[in-house]
Design a protein around this motif. Structure first.
Motif: not given
Length: 300
Positions: A25-26, A58-59, A61
């Motif tokens: 996600a990061d 939420e990130k 993607k």
């Protein structure tokens, strides 16, 4: 050019999946494919995958649900339909899933074996917007598909090559050294002993010479070597390939692999130096022969 991350093909537990996708996600990937592709007996439950979908979206993607390459019963379809509601699209790895009605983006996965532009154009009639090129397709065929299909194209750039997929379990066959088929011995997915749960990362098989040849992963067999196109990113960019795919086969090293490809795509690192870093990072040898029209185990 975007970077995509393929679905995890290995038999990881919930905690490992959550940790892995927390880092993803990061990371610098744009698209993430989720789901069990090879064996429904070890499928992550909907409850396990829903939180991962939420974290990734939420990130920022884009999340695709990957279908099975082999189908068995209606439960598989219902699970995929439930996950699809929370995601951005569906990667179809078996034509049976083309019948799912959805307004979400449809992707032809690598197990559909799109080997030429005519096949890609034919699938576009069913709403397919993107094609993931099979691992063994050479660059000349990729060029034709990109130029003549009018579809978005994704090329697998990094990961062990799938060389076989069966309804029988190679893990059982290898560990029990059966001289008869699993079917004759009464071993099938319906009465699976889940021996692959004892080998969540799979295991390697050696030739008589001692050379590593295959990696066994339940009903799937991978190449021991890692397919790697890091030195051919400029060529793929010139072709205007939309995205490259990194397979989710490395847990701890995935962040560094993604960063290396991103640096090359952004012209901050040349391919040869990047290949050296990947060779040092991966304990397995690299190969790219299929892409160059040569034997698959070669690397140039």
């Amino acid at each position: 050019m975007k970077i995509s991350l393929g679905p995890v093909p290995l038999n990881w537990e919930k905690e490992k999946l959550l940790s892995f996708y927390g880092r993803v996600a990061d990371s610098k990937v744009s698209n993430v494919y989720l789901g069990e592709v090879t064996c429904p007996k070890r499928e992550s439950s909907i409850d396990n995958l829903m939180p991962i979908i939420d974290i990734l979206r939420e990130k920022g993607k884009k999340v695709y649900i990957s279908s099975y390459a082999l189908t068995f019963d209606g439960l598989e379809r219902r699970n995929i339909e439930a996950l699809l509601e929370a995601s951005d699209g569906l990667e179809i790895n078996n034509l049976a899933f083309l019948s799912i009605k959805t307004e979400k983006e449809l992707v032809a996965g690598p197990f559909l074996n799109v080997y030429n532009w005519r096949a890609a154009r034919y699938l576009s009639r069913f709403g397919i917007k993107k094609v993931v090129i099979p691992w063994e397709v050479g660059r000349k065929s990729i060029e034709d598909i990109v130029e003549k299909s009018d579809l978005n194209i994704e090329v697998v750039a990094h990961g062990h090559l799938p060389v076989a997929l069966s309804r029988e379990c190679y893990t059982v066959r290898s560990l029990s050294s059966l001289e008869v088929s699993c079917q004759e011995a009464g071993v099938s997915r319906s009465n699976c002993d889940k021996e692959c749960f004892q080998h969540p990362e799979g295991f390697f098989l050696k030739a008589i010479s001692g050379e590593l040849v295959f990696k066994i992963n339940g009903p799937q067999v991978f190449s021991a070597k890692v397919h790697c196109l890091i030195e051919h990113m400029d060529h793929l960019k010139r072709l205007k390939v939309e995205s490259i795919r990194i397979e989710s086969q490395l847990e701890e090293e995935i962040d560094e692999v993604i960063n290396i490809y991103r640096e090359v795509l952004d012209n901050r690192l040349n391919g040869k130096k990047a290949a050296g870093r990947l060779k040092a990072l991966c304990s397995d040898d690299l190969c790219n022969g299929f892409f160059l029209g040569k034997p698959g185990w070669e690397y140039q």
